[in-house]
Design a protein around this motif. Structure first.
Motif, PDB file in Angstrom:
ATOM      1  N   VAL A   1      19.955 -46.673  35.381  1.00  0.00           N
ATOM      2  CA  VAL A   1      20.545 -46.104  36.594  1.00  0.00           C
ATOM      3  C   VAL A   1      19.594 -46.292  37.775  1.00  0.00           C
ATOM      4  O   VAL A   1      20.010 -46.629  38.891  1.00  0.00           O
ATOM      5  CB  VAL A   1      20.882 -44.622  36.387  1.00  0.00           C
ATOM      6  CG1 VAL A   1      21.421 -44.000  37.671  1.00  0.00           C
ATOM      7  CG2 VAL A   1      21.892 -44.460  35.247  1.00  0.00           C
ATOM      8  N   LYS A   2      18.314 -46.073  37.536  1.00  0.00           N
ATOM      9  CA  LYS A   2      17.306 -46.216  38.586  1.00  0.00           C
ATOM     10  C   LYS A   2      17.245 -47.648  39.098  1.00  0.00           C
ATOM     11  O   LYS A   2      17.165 -47.886  40.318  1.00  0.00           O
ATOM     12  CB  LYS A   2      15.946 -45.784  38.045  1.00  0.00           C
ATOM     13  CG  LYS A   2      14.823 -45.826  39.064  1.00  0.00           C
ATOM     14  CD  LYS A   2      13.521 -45.321  38.450  1.00  0.00           C
ATOM     15  CE  LYS A   2      12.370 -45.377  39.464  1.00  0.00           C
ATOM     16  NZ  LYS A   2      11.098 -44.885  38.867  1.00  0.00           N
TER      17      LYS A   2
ATOM     18  N   TRP B   1      29.907 -47.093  39.738  1.00  0.00           N
ATOM     19  CA  TRP B   1      30.595 -48.190  39.069  1.00  0.00           C
ATOM     20  C   TRP B   1      31.840 -47.641  38.387  1.00  0.00           C
ATOM     21  O   TRP B   1      31.934 -46.472  38.033  1.00  0.00           O
ATOM     22  CB  TRP B   1      29.689 -48.904  38.075  1.00  0.00           C
ATOM     23  CG  TRP B   1      28.767 -48.015  37.297  1.00  0.00           C
ATOM     24  CD1 TRP B   1      28.987 -47.426  36.098  1.00  0.00           C
ATOM     25  CD2 TRP B   1      27.437 -47.614  37.692  1.00  0.00           C
ATOM     26  NE1 TRP B   1      27.899 -46.689  35.700  1.00  0.00           N
ATOM     27  CE2 TRP B   1      26.929 -46.787  36.663  1.00  0.00           C
ATOM     28  CE3 TRP B   1      26.629 -47.873  38.810  1.00  0.00           C
ATOM     29  CZ2 TRP B   1      25.657 -46.219  36.717  1.00  0.00           C
ATOM     30  CZ3 TRP B   1      25.375 -47.315  38.863  1.00  0.00           C
ATOM     31  CH2 TRP B   1      24.893 -46.502  37.822  1.00  0.00           C
TER      32      TRP B   1
ATOM     33  N   VAL C   1      27.798 -41.959  35.048  1.00  0.00           N
ATOM     34  CA  VAL C   1      28.136 -42.335  36.423  1.00  0.00           C
ATOM     35  C   VAL C   1      29.459 -43.080  36.494  1.00  0.00           C
ATOM     36  O   VAL C   1      30.156 -43.035  37.511  1.00  0.00           O
ATOM     37  CB  VAL C   1      27.006 -43.191  37.029  1.00  0.00           C
ATOM     38  CG1 VAL C   1      27.321 -43.603  38.461  1.00  0.00           C
ATOM     39  CG2 VAL C   1      25.676 -42.437  36.982  1.00  0.00           C
TER      40      VAL C   1
ATOM     41  N   SER D   1      20.299 -48.450  41.149  1.00  0.00           N
ATOM     42  CA  SER D   1      20.195 -47.806  42.458  1.00  0.00           C
ATOM     43  C   SER D   1      19.243 -48.575  43.368  1.00  0.00           C
ATOM     44  O   SER D   1      19.488 -48.696  44.576  1.00  0.00           O
ATOM     45  CB  SER D   1      19.712 -46.365  42.285  1.00  0.00           C
ATOM     46  OG  SER D   1      19.623 -45.705  43.537  1.00  0.00           O
TER      47      SER D   1
ATOM     48  N   ARG E   1      18.962 -51.576  43.570  1.00  0.00           N
ATOM     49  CA  ARG E   1      19.704 -52.743  44.052  1.00  0.00           C
ATOM     50  C   ARG E   1      20.900 -52.331  44.901  1.00  0.00           C
ATOM     51  O   ARG E   1      21.761 -53.157  45.210  1.00  0.00           O
ATOM     52  CB  ARG E   1      20.168 -53.594  42.857  1.00  0.00           C
ATOM     53  CG  ARG E   1      19.009 -54.281  42.132  1.00  0.00           C
ATOM     54  CD  ARG E   1      19.418 -54.750  40.758  1.00  0.00           C
ATOM     55  NE  ARG E   1      18.385 -55.555  40.112  1.00  0.00           N
ATOM     56  CZ  ARG E   1      17.288 -55.075  39.544  1.00  0.00           C
ATOM     57  NH1 ARG E   1      17.062 -53.769  39.537  1.00  0.00           N
ATOM     58  NH2 ARG E   1      16.407 -55.869  38.988  1.00  0.00           N
ATOM     59  N   GLY E   2      20.956 -51.055  45.257  1.00  0.00           N
ATOM     60  CA  GLY E   2      22.032 -50.567  46.105  1.00  0.00           C
ATOM     61  C   GLY E   2      23.318 -50.286  45.367  1.00  0.00           C
ATOM     62  O   GLY E   2      24.378 -50.147  45.985  1.00  0.00           O
TER      63      GLY E   2
ATOM     64  N   ASP F   1      25.107 -47.596  43.284  1.00  0.00           N
ATOM     65  CA  ASP F   1      25.039 -46.182  42.922  1.00  0.00           C
ATOM     66  C   ASP F   1      26.309 -45.660  42.253  1.00  0.00           C
ATOM     67  O   ASP F   1      26.375 -44.496  41.857  1.00  0.00           O
ATOM     68  CB  ASP F   1      24.733 -45.331  44.160  1.00  0.00           C
ATOM     69  CG  ASP F   1      23.354 -45.648  44.737  1.00  0.00           C
ATOM     70  OD1 ASP F   1      22.382 -45.582  43.967  1.00  0.00           O
ATOM     71  OD2 ASP F   1      23.273 -45.971  45.932  1.00  0.00           O
TER      72      ASP F   1
END
Length: 231
Positions: free
Chosen positions: A173-174, A184, A200, A177, A179-180, A182
């Motif tokens: 997840v980090k 899906w 998420v 994030s 890579r922009g 946040d």
């Protein structure tokens, strides 16, 4: 709990809006742990590596009760001792070419599902704990070289290639994030380790998961997951 068969994607695939779709690699697109197979291949190729690992055994056994991950990392570093970046890339590409020639190594239904997502215009990303060069080389061999990959990373050192980033659990997840990315729409996985990534997703898809695992993930997510049986 939703279920699906080997020939169908989740119902949300019918939506025409482009979506972001995540695929785990090991256990979903490929059977087993691809990097583990690579490391085993490295040890099988040269007896000095086996000898060095054997000589390190007392120290590794002392570490084992405290950190299994540290022991595994030590064995990985031993497998690539003295290997520079250029040689590592060549070895990973060679192993990838050998791997794709093995019969029944890959999940045909999963690969077909991935390609259907591509055809539907979805943004497909392989998010994996496998090392980046290796998984990218495997995907290239499969004709999927254009797929985005978020993976574990190595770094060169005076002693050989070393682990820079292990992309598992919350790290996935980090890294997304960073890579922009946040949010899906779908995430495909076979493991509870991917719960942070599945949480998420608008729709979490469990590939070939046993009912016990499915219930565990559903409890963690607080909602149902879609189950597919793919082979």
């Amino acid at each position: 709990m939703h279920t699906g068969d080997a020939t169908e994607l989740p119902e949300t695939v019918a939506v025409a809006v482009p979506r972001t779709v995540l695929f785990d690699f090991d256990g979903v697109l490929i059977y087993g742990d691809s990097f583990y197979q690579f490391v085993r291949h490295r040890y099988a190729q040269a007896w000095p590596r086996k000898l060095l690992a054997f000589l390190s055994l007392p120290w590794l056994l002392l570490q084992l009760p405290f950190s299994r991950r540290l022991v595994m990392r030590s064995l990985v570093h031993t497998a690539f001792l003295g290997v520079n970046e250029q040689r590592y890339v060549a070895a990973a590409q060679s192993f990838a070419a050998m791997l794709v020639r093995r019969p029944k190594q890959f999940n045909r239904d999963a690969l077909q599902a991935l390609r259907r997502h591509q055809a539907a215009g979805d943004r497909v990303i392989v998010v994996t704990g496998c090392e980046h060069t290796l998984v990218s080389s495997i995907l290239q061999q499969l004709g999927l070289g254009d797929i985005e990959v978020v993976a574990s990373q190595f770094r060169p050192s005076p002693f050989g290639m070393r682990v820079k980033l292990h992309n598992i659990g919350r790290q996935k997840v980090k890294q997304l994030s960073a890579r922009g990315i946040d949010a899906w729409h779908l995430a495909y996985s076979d493991s509870s380790v991917d719960i942070p990534m599945l949480k998420v997703a608008s729709e979490a898809v469990l590939v070939n998961g046993e009912p016990v695992l499915c219930k565990k993930i559903e409890r963690a997510l607080g909602r149902s997951v879609t189950r597919v049986e793919w082979y």
